[in-house]
Design an enzyme around this catalytic site. Sequence first.
Site, mmCIF file in Angstrom:
data_model
loop_
_atom_site.group_PDB
_atom_site.id
_atom_site.type_symbol
_atom_site.label_atom_id
_atom_site.label_comp_id
_atom_site.label_asym_id
_atom_site.label_seq_id
_atom_site.Cartn_x
_atom_site.Cartn_y
_atom_site.Cartn_z
ATOM 1 N N HIS A 36 -57.134 12.110 -67.782
ATOM 2 C CA HIS A 36 -57.046 12.351 -66.341
ATOM 3 C C HIS A 36 -56.742 13.803 -66.004
ATOM 4 C CE1 HIS A 36 -54.995 12.401 -62.406
ATOM 5 N NE2 HIS A 36 -55.783 11.395 -62.096
ATOM 6 N N ASP A 37 -57.717 14.435 -65.363
ATOM 7 C CA ASP A 37 -57.555 15.761 -64.739
ATOM 8 C C ASP A 37 -57.005 16.833 -65.664
ATOM 9 O OD1 ASP A 37 -56.890 14.932 -61.233
ATOM 10 O OD2 ASP A 37 -58.437 14.294 -62.630
ATOM 11 N N LYS A 123 -63.641 13.814 -59.477
ATOM 12 C CA LYS A 123 -62.408 13.246 -58.913
ATOM 13 C C LYS A 123 -62.216 13.772 -57.500
ATOM 14 C CE LYS A 123 -58.046 11.533 -60.080
ATOM 15 N NZ LYS A 123 -57.076 12.426 -59.580
HETATM 16 C C1 LIG Z 1 -53.790 16.534 -61.242
HETATM 17 C C2 LIG Z 1 -54.204 15.665 -60.164
HETATM 18 O O1 LIG Z 1 -55.163 15.925 -59.472
HETATM 19 C C3 LIG Z 1 -53.497 14.412 -59.947
HETATM 20 O O2 LIG Z 1 -52.403 14.229 -60.502
HETATM 21 O O3 LIG Z 1 -54.064 13.577 -59.208
#
Ligand SMILES: CC(=O)C(=O)O
Length: 294
Positions: A36-37, A123
């Site tokens: 994630h990210d 995202k």
């Molecule tokens: C890093 C990020 O975009 C989040 O924690 O959603």
Amino acid sequence: MSIPSIASYTLPTENELPKSKVDWKAEASRSVLLIHDMQQYFLDFYGQDSPLIQQLIQNISTIKETCTKLGIPTIYTAQPGDQNQEDRALLTDFWGPGLDDDIEQTKITDQLAPTEDDMVQTKWRYSAFKKSQLLEWMQENGKDQLIICGVYANIGCIVTAVEAFMSDIQPFIVADAMADFSKEQHEEALVFGAGRCARPLMMKQLIEDISSEETITVQSIKVQVAEMLEVSPDQLNEQDDLIESGLDSIRIMMLAEDWSSKGIDISFIEMIESPTLEAWYQKLVPEYETIQVK
Ligand SMILES: CC(=O)C(=O)O
Ligand SMILES: O=C(O)C1=CC=C[C@H](O)[C@H]1O
């Protein structure tokens, strides 16, 4: 307005892990790994050479390597740069304009760079499920478990876990494979997840769980053969003669022994008589339906 400068801290240890309310066990055949990210933009707030981020990247890399060996697909999320206001909406009010359209910000950090076998999903909100096809893809592929690692634990990681839970997917939040703005907020995310929607666990336990399952899948067979031929799984064609592709009898015997040790009734002779992935799938994977070659 934007993300604070983040000091390094020690990742949670086993005895700091909140007690899980559930005894869910991650299984290779049901799971998807979400990285994630892990974009450079979000990691840069930890400063250069952050011991926390170095350890985080190492742990995620270990998890990903294990998942790939077991045929567990990896999905990355990554925010786009230069988001226009219509797309970014209220995120701007909390976090400012976000990433520039600069590869040095938007890229997944080099040590975790995706391969052609991985999926990278854009995202748009805290939850990886928002404005995406992630849920549909998981449902279509029979995946109802989501292994979550990356940043930030108390924002996108836990919000994605909540939405997974509400979509009948079991989230697994890996305590020592996530990072946050502080250890306190990291631990708050684990406590919230443990109490409301997820199984918190350590990387070591996750790897034990997914490795313990003896299920053989089409994907795990393809990954095993690809590794032996030193090619990427997507370079293999189900109808190709694998002996002609370079798979020698020693390696075929090793595969027969591995699969037999997992209770599968297949012999070396059968494998060399029909040396294609499709023939082996038909023997090894009960639910496999022959690909309709057009
Ligand atoms: C890093 C990020 O975009 C989040 O924690 O959603
Ligand atoms: O800039 C952003 O969009 C963000 C900053 C920090 C965490 C949020 O999840 C992310 O949306």
